[in-house]
Design a protein around this motif. Structure first.
Motif, PDB file in Angstrom:
ATOM      1  N   VAL A   1       2.982  24.254   0.228  1.00  0.00           N
ATOM      2  CA  VAL A   1       1.530  24.320   0.049  1.00  0.00           C
ATOM      3  C   VAL A   1       0.943  22.948  -0.253  1.00  0.00           C
ATOM      4  O   VAL A   1       0.146  22.411   0.529  1.00  0.00           O
ATOM      5  CB  VAL A   1       1.158  25.327  -1.063  1.00  0.00           C
ATOM      6  N   ASP A   2       1.315  22.364  -1.364  1.00  0.00           N
ATOM      7  CA  ASP A   2       0.686  21.118  -1.800  1.00  0.00           C
ATOM      8  C   ASP A   2       1.099  19.914  -0.948  1.00  0.00           C
ATOM      9  O   ASP A   2       0.251  19.203  -0.394  1.00  0.00           O
ATOM     10  CB  ASP A   2       1.019  20.862  -3.275  1.00  0.00           C
ATOM     11  N   THR A   3       2.412  19.688  -0.850  1.00  0.00           N
ATOM     12  CA  THR A   3       2.887  18.496  -0.145  1.00  0.00           C
ATOM     13  C   THR A   3       2.588  18.564   1.348  1.00  0.00           C
ATOM     14  O   THR A   3       2.140  17.579   1.952  1.00  0.00           O
ATOM     15  CB  THR A   3       4.389  18.296  -0.376  1.00  0.00           C
ATOM     16  N   MET A   4       2.826  19.717   1.967  1.00  0.00           N
ATOM     17  CA  MET A   4       2.559  19.855   3.397  1.00  0.00           C
ATOM     18  C   MET A   4       1.077  19.728   3.717  1.00  0.00           C
ATOM     19  O   MET A   4       0.704  19.120   4.721  1.00  0.00           O
ATOM     20  CB  MET A   4       3.104  21.187   3.902  1.00  0.00           C
ATOM     21  N   SER A   5       0.225  20.275   2.878  1.00  0.00           N
ATOM     22  CA  SER A   5      -1.218  20.157   3.125  1.00  0.00           C
ATOM     23  C   SER A   5      -1.650  18.704   3.043  1.00  0.00           C
ATOM     24  O   SER A   5      -2.517  18.249   3.807  1.00  0.00           O
ATOM     25  CB  SER A   5      -2.008  21.003   2.126  1.00  0.00           C
ATOM     26  N   GLY A   6      -1.035  17.950   2.134  1.00  0.00           N
ATOM     27  CA  GLY A   6      -1.343  16.532   2.029  1.00  0.00           C
ATOM     28  C   GLY A   6      -0.885  15.764   3.253  1.00  0.00           C
ATOM     29  O   GLY A   6      -1.626  14.933   3.791  1.00  0.00           O
ATOM     30  N   ALA A   7       0.331  16.041   3.718  1.00  0.00           N
ATOM     31  CA  ALA A   7       0.870  15.342   4.888  1.00  0.00           C
ATOM     32  C   ALA A   7       0.046  15.640   6.133  1.00  0.00           C
ATOM     33  O   ALA A   7      -0.295  14.733   6.908  1.00  0.00           O
ATOM     34  CB  ALA A   7       2.329  15.754   5.104  1.00  0.00           C
ATOM     35  N   ILE A   8      -0.306  16.908   6.324  1.00  0.00           N
ATOM     36  CA  ILE A   8      -1.066  17.288   7.518  1.00  0.00           C
ATOM     37  C   ILE A   8      -2.476  16.704   7.474  1.00  0.00           C
ATOM     38  O   ILE A   8      -2.996  16.220   8.491  1.00  0.00           O
ATOM     39  CB  ILE A   8      -1.105  18.821   7.652  1.00  0.00           C
TER      40      ILE A   8
ATOM     41  N   ILE B   1       8.572  12.836   0.123  1.00  0.00           N
ATOM     42  CA  ILE B   1       7.887  13.172   1.371  1.00  0.00           C
ATOM     43  C   ILE B   1       6.875  12.089   1.735  1.00  0.00           C
ATOM     44  O   ILE B   1       6.744  11.709   2.907  1.00  0.00           O
ATOM     45  CB  ILE B   1       7.180  14.536   1.252  1.00  0.00           C
ATOM     46  N   ALA B   2       6.154  11.562   0.739  1.00  0.00           N
ATOM     47  CA  ALA B   2       5.183  10.501   1.005  1.00  0.00           C
ATOM     48  C   ALA B   2       5.879   9.262   1.555  1.00  0.00           C
ATOM     49  O   ALA B   2       5.399   8.626   2.501  1.00  0.00           O
ATOM     50  CB  ALA B   2       4.413  10.162  -0.266  1.00  0.00           C
ATOM     51  N   ALA B   3       7.020   8.914   0.973  1.00  0.00           N
ATOM     52  CA  ALA B   3       7.772   7.745   1.441  1.00  0.00           C
ATOM     53  C   ALA B   3       8.221   7.933   2.882  1.00  0.00           C
ATOM     54  O   ALA B   3       8.113   7.012   3.707  1.00  0.00           O
ATOM     55  CB  ALA B   3       8.966   7.500   0.529  1.00  0.00           C
ATOM     56  N   LEU B   4       8.722   9.118   3.215  1.00  0.00           N
ATOM     57  CA  LEU B   4       9.156   9.402   4.579  1.00  0.00           C
ATOM     58  C   LEU B   4       7.970   9.367   5.540  1.00  0.00           C
ATOM     59  O   LEU B   4       8.086   8.841   6.668  1.00  0.00           O
ATOM     60  CB  LEU B   4       9.835  10.773   4.633  1.00  0.00           C
ATOM     61  N   LEU B   5       6.833   9.907   5.104  1.00  0.00           N
ATOM     62  CA  LEU B   5       5.642   9.938   5.953  1.00  0.00           C
ATOM     63  C   LEU B   5       5.154   8.531   6.263  1.00  0.00           C
ATOM     64  O   LEU B   5       4.855   8.198   7.416  1.00  0.00           O
ATOM     65  CB  LEU B   5       4.541  10.743   5.258  1.00  0.00           C
ATOM     66  N   PHE B   6       5.097   7.679   5.243  1.00  0.00           N
ATOM     67  CA  PHE B   6       4.653   6.300   5.455  1.00  0.00           C
ATOM     68  C   PHE B   6       5.652   5.535   6.323  1.00  0.00           C
ATOM     69  O   PHE B   6       5.270   4.683   7.130  1.00  0.00           O
ATOM     70  CB  PHE B   6       4.470   5.590   4.112  1.00  0.00           C
ATOM     71  N   LEU B   7       6.929   5.852   6.153  1.00  0.00           N
ATOM     72  CA  LEU B   7       7.960   5.179   6.947  1.00  0.00           C
ATOM     73  C   LEU B   7       7.839   5.547   8.417  1.00  0.00           C
ATOM     74  O   LEU B   7       7.923   4.680   9.308  1.00  0.00           O
ATOM     75  CB  LEU B   7       9.345   5.559   6.423  1.00  0.00           C
ATOM     76  N   LEU B   8       7.599   6.822   8.694  1.00  0.00           N
ATOM     77  CA  LEU B   8       7.514   7.296  10.072  1.00  0.00           C
ATOM     78  C   LEU B   8       6.234   6.834  10.764  1.00  0.00           C
ATOM     79  O   LEU B   8       6.229   6.587  11.971  1.00  0.00           O
ATOM     80  CB  LEU B   8       7.596   8.826  10.098  1.00  0.00           C
ATOM     81  N   THR B   9       5.129   6.755  10.000  1.00  0.00           N
ATOM     82  CA  THR B   9       3.853   6.359  10.603  1.00  0.00           C
ATOM     83  C   THR B   9       3.630   4.857  10.565  1.00  0.00           C
ATOM     84  O   THR B   9       2.719   4.354  11.226  1.00  0.00           O
ATOM     85  CB  THR B   9       2.672   7.046   9.885  1.00  0.00           C
TER      86      THR B   9
ATOM     87  N   ASP C   1       0.829  -1.203   0.000  1.00  0.00           N
ATOM     88  CA  ASP C   1       0.000   0.000   0.000  1.00  0.00           C
ATOM     89  C   ASP C   1       0.865   1.255   0.000  1.00  0.00           C
ATOM     90  O   ASP C   1       0.495   2.280  -0.582  1.00  0.00           O
ATOM     91  CB  ASP C   1      -0.914   0.020   1.229  1.00  0.00           C
ATOM     92  N   GLU C   2       2.015   1.175   0.655  1.00  0.00           N
ATOM     93  CA  GLU C   2       2.907   2.334   0.700  1.00  0.00           C
ATOM     94  C   GLU C   2       3.414   2.703  -0.693  1.00  0.00           C
ATOM     95  O   GLU C   2       3.425   3.890  -1.066  1.00  0.00           O
ATOM     96  CB  GLU C   2       4.099   2.057   1.632  1.00  0.00           C
ATOM     97  N   VAL C   3       3.820   1.711  -1.463  1.00  0.00           N
ATOM     98  CA  VAL C   3       4.292   1.968  -2.827  1.00  0.00           C
ATOM     99  C   VAL C   3       3.152   2.512  -3.685  1.00  0.00           C
ATOM    100  O   VAL C   3       3.323   3.474  -4.451  1.00  0.00           O
ATOM    101  CB  VAL C   3       4.872   0.683  -3.451  1.00  0.00           C
ATOM    102  N   LEU C   4       1.969   1.923  -3.543  1.00  0.00           N
ATOM    103  CA  LEU C   4       0.810   2.417  -4.296  1.00  0.00           C
ATOM    104  C   LEU C   4       0.462   3.837  -3.869  1.00  0.00           C
ATOM    105  O   LEU C   4       0.129   4.687  -4.707  1.00  0.00           O
ATOM    106  CB  LEU C   4      -0.389   1.492  -4.067  1.00  0.00           C
ATOM    107  N   GLY C   5       0.559   4.112  -2.571  1.00  0.00           N
ATOM    108  CA  GLY C   5       0.243   5.446  -2.080  1.00  0.00           C
ATOM    109  C   GLY C   5       1.193   6.504  -2.610  1.00  0.00           C
ATOM    110  O   GLY C   5       0.818   7.669  -2.771  1.00  0.00           O
ATOM    111  N   ILE C   6       2.420   6.098  -2.887  1.00  0.00           N
ATOM    112  CA  ILE C   6       3.413   7.039  -3.426  1.00  0.00           C
ATOM    113  C   ILE C   6       3.191   7.298  -4.906  1.00  0.00           C
ATOM    114  O   ILE C   6       3.213   8.443  -5.368  1.00  0.00           O
ATOM    115  CB  ILE C   6       4.837   6.498  -3.201  1.00  0.00           C
ATOM    116  N   PHE C   7       2.946   6.222  -5.677  1.00  0.00           N
ATOM    117  CA  PHE C   7       2.988   6.347  -7.137  1.00  0.00           C
ATOM    118  C   PHE C   7       1.625   6.437  -7.833  1.00  0.00           C
ATOM    119  O   PHE C   7       1.542   7.018  -8.918  1.00  0.00           O
ATOM    120  CB  PHE C   7       3.786   5.185  -7.729  1.00  0.00           C
TER     121      PHE C   7
END
Length: 263
Positions: free
Chosen positions: A166-173, A71-79, A9-15
């Protein structure tokens, strides 16, 4: 013995959202070729008004998507890809309590609605500040406004710093606050991507369901990209409530060419 190949799911969530971006932009290109009457401005007008070459836009989008993927990869890794709500629900079901399809659907709806509001809130205030701060506008946000007449695959054309802030941070938050799982995020961010591409499509199609359900649409955003509209319509990508509350909403009656009707 067969090979059991499974993509996480992490790979799918990234790409997947990245693939969706180019697939939907391609669909829009087919539609505008088949139905040119729905284009708010012709391709010639877009190329004449815009201050950046299409090849440069493509390169800029690829840079933005590369940062997004990191950023998505790091976020999934941390969570760890799991959220407390899903872990609790799984434990409750294993104990014989069950959750029911209705409860699960309700949870996902709440998560998606929360993520949409959080994303809209972050992007509205960051976007508006990018316009009000002359330094940020000149050196950062003006990159996006080189597309005076936007088109679909230019939706994510930004200065890299804006793309991150704007875009990436709003998605992460929105992902963290809503508590959605990695699998749920695939669907949420794919939809958010479709919405962003559609808003920049330069098409005004009366039967477009995104125009039916969202006042924040291609006509609304195209007006923001025009010189007389840069002080209005900061909301993105879903709702317009912050524009309405803070009196920055502006959507005159327009025809399919996005020109104010003269009364």
């Amino acid at each position: 013995m067969g090979i059991n190949f499974k993509i996480s799911d992490e790979v799918l969530g990234i790409f997947v959202p990245i693939f969706i971006y180019w697939i939907y932009a391609g669909i829009v290109a087919v539609i505008e070729t088949a139905f040119p009457k729905y284009k708010m401005q012709t391709t010639e007008e877009q190329d004449e008004k815009n201050l950046v070459y299409r090849s440069t836009v493509i390169k800029g989008v690829l840079v933005q998507q590369s940062l997004q993927a990191i950023i998505a990869a790091l976020l999934f890794l941390l969570t760890g890809g799991a959220n407390p709500h899903d872990v609790h629900a799984a434990a409750h079901a294993a104990a014989g309590g069950g959750t029911g399809a209705g409860a699960s659907a309700c949870r996902y709806i709440i998560q998606f609605a929360t993520a949409m509001v959080v994303m809209d809130t972050w992007q509205y205030f960051m976007h508006r500040y990018m316009h009000q701060n002359k330094f940020l506008y000149k050196h950062i946000h003006s990159h996006h406004h080189r597309l005076v007449a936007p088109y679909a695959f230019g939706a994510f054309y930004n200065h890299p710093l804006e793309g991150l802030m704007v875009d990436t941070m709003s998605g992460a938050i929105s992902f963290l606050v809503s508590g959605m799982s990695t699998r749920a995020s695939i669907f949420f961010f794919s939809f958010a991507t479709i919405k962003a591409v559609d808003d920049h499509s330069g098409l005004w199609i009366p039967w477009n369901p995104l125009h039916v359900f969202f006042r924040n649409n291609s006509g609304y955003h195209a007006l923001h990209h025009q010189l007389h509209g840069t002080k209005y319509n900061f909301s993105q990508p879903f709702f317009v409530f912050w524009d309405i509350i803070l009196a920055t909403y502006y959507m005159p009656q327009v025809d399919h060419k996005n020109e104010d009707k003269q009364k």
